[in-house]
Design an enzyme around this catalytic site. Structure first.
Site, short mmCIF file in Angstrom:
data_model
loop_
_atom_site.label_atom_id
_atom_site.label_comp_id
_atom_site.label_asym_id
_atom_site.label_seq_id
_atom_site.Cartn_x
_atom_site.Cartn_y
_atom_site.Cartn_z
CE1 TYR A 148 8.40 -44.10 20.51
CE2 TYR A 148 9.35 -45.72 18.74
CZ TYR A 148 9.31 -44.50 19.12
OH TYR A 148 10.31 -43.70 19.15
CE LYS A 152 7.82 -41.55 17.47
NZ LYS A 152 8.13 -40.25 17.85
#
Length: 243
Positions: A148, A152
């Site tokens: 994750y 990002k």
């Protein structure tokens, strides 16, 4: 006449959470809003709440189907790339399946939708604004968030490159980078004090973000008031990244 009257907006992942909040707010401000989600039930309830919104059921991780769907609704003056997902795994247990799934939605789908919207605006010689929902996780390492955080971080750099290349064409590109947001899912995921308290202790304001606070930041970056802001990640994090 609303602030965004005469402008067309597209919000991905608009069925729930931040995306739903953004779609409703933009509609209230006069925009013609197109809401994309893969969950038809969520879109149906969104339509009931805000009948002026046009709902489109599509999984944005499907490259070709998404391109065709977005091409049909151009021009889009305001794009909000909100669709995303998270799969938590310790680094040593991270799987290629989760890597592909999360990168496909959090990064590749943003590139796909943004390409269609931006190309069309340039062809029509129209100005536009693109805002993607990133995260504090793009700038700060979080345990068990290997994939994750990486998506990002990639999204943040993609935004900078898009801003560099599209800025001269009249298209601004920015991100909003929230801390934990108290959507329905957010409240459930962070309801355990054992999990929440260590994160709260790192936030100077001592609380998580409300959906409306993220929506307000998105609206600002879409609006003419932010016309000289391009290629930035706007934290909505209560000071998490400053500490």
């Amino acid at each position: 006449m609303g602030k965004f009257s005469g402008r067309r907006a597209l919000v991905t992942g608009a069925g729930a959470g931040i995306g739903r909040g953004v779609a409703i707010k933009l509609a209230q401000m006069g925009a013609e809003v197109f809401a994309l989600s893969k969950t038809e039930a969520n879109l149906s309830s969104l339509k009931e709440e805000c009948p002026s919104i046009t709902a489109i059921t599509i999984d944005v991780s499907n490259w070709e189907a998404t391109r065709e769907a977005v091409k049909k609704i151009t021009p889009i003056h305001m794009l909000v790339n909100n669709a995303g997902t998270v799969k938590l795994q310790p680094f040593l247990e991270a799987t290629p399946e989760n890597f592909d799934l999360v990168f496909n939605l959090n990064v590749k789908a943003v590139m796909n939708v943004s390409q269609i919207v931006a190309s069309d605006l340039i062809t029509r010689q129209l100005k536009g604004s693109i805002v993607s929902i990133s995260s504090q996780a793009g700038q700060r390492a979080l345990k068990d968030h290997t994939v994750y955080c990486s998506t990002k971080g990639a999204l943040d750099m993609m935004t900078k490159v898009m801003a560099l290349e599209l800025g001269p064409k009249g298209i601004r590109v920015n991100n909003v980078s929230p801390t934990v947001v108290l959507t329905k899912l957010g409240r459930e995921a962070w309801s355990d004090p054992a999990k929440a308290n260590p994160m709260l202790a790192r936030i100077p304001q001592g609380r998580f973000a409300e959906v409306e606070e993220v929506v307000n930041a998105v609206v600002y970056l879409l609006s003419d008031e932010s016309d000289m802001i391009n290629g930035h990640m706007l934290p909505v994090d209560g000071g998490f990244l400053a500490a």
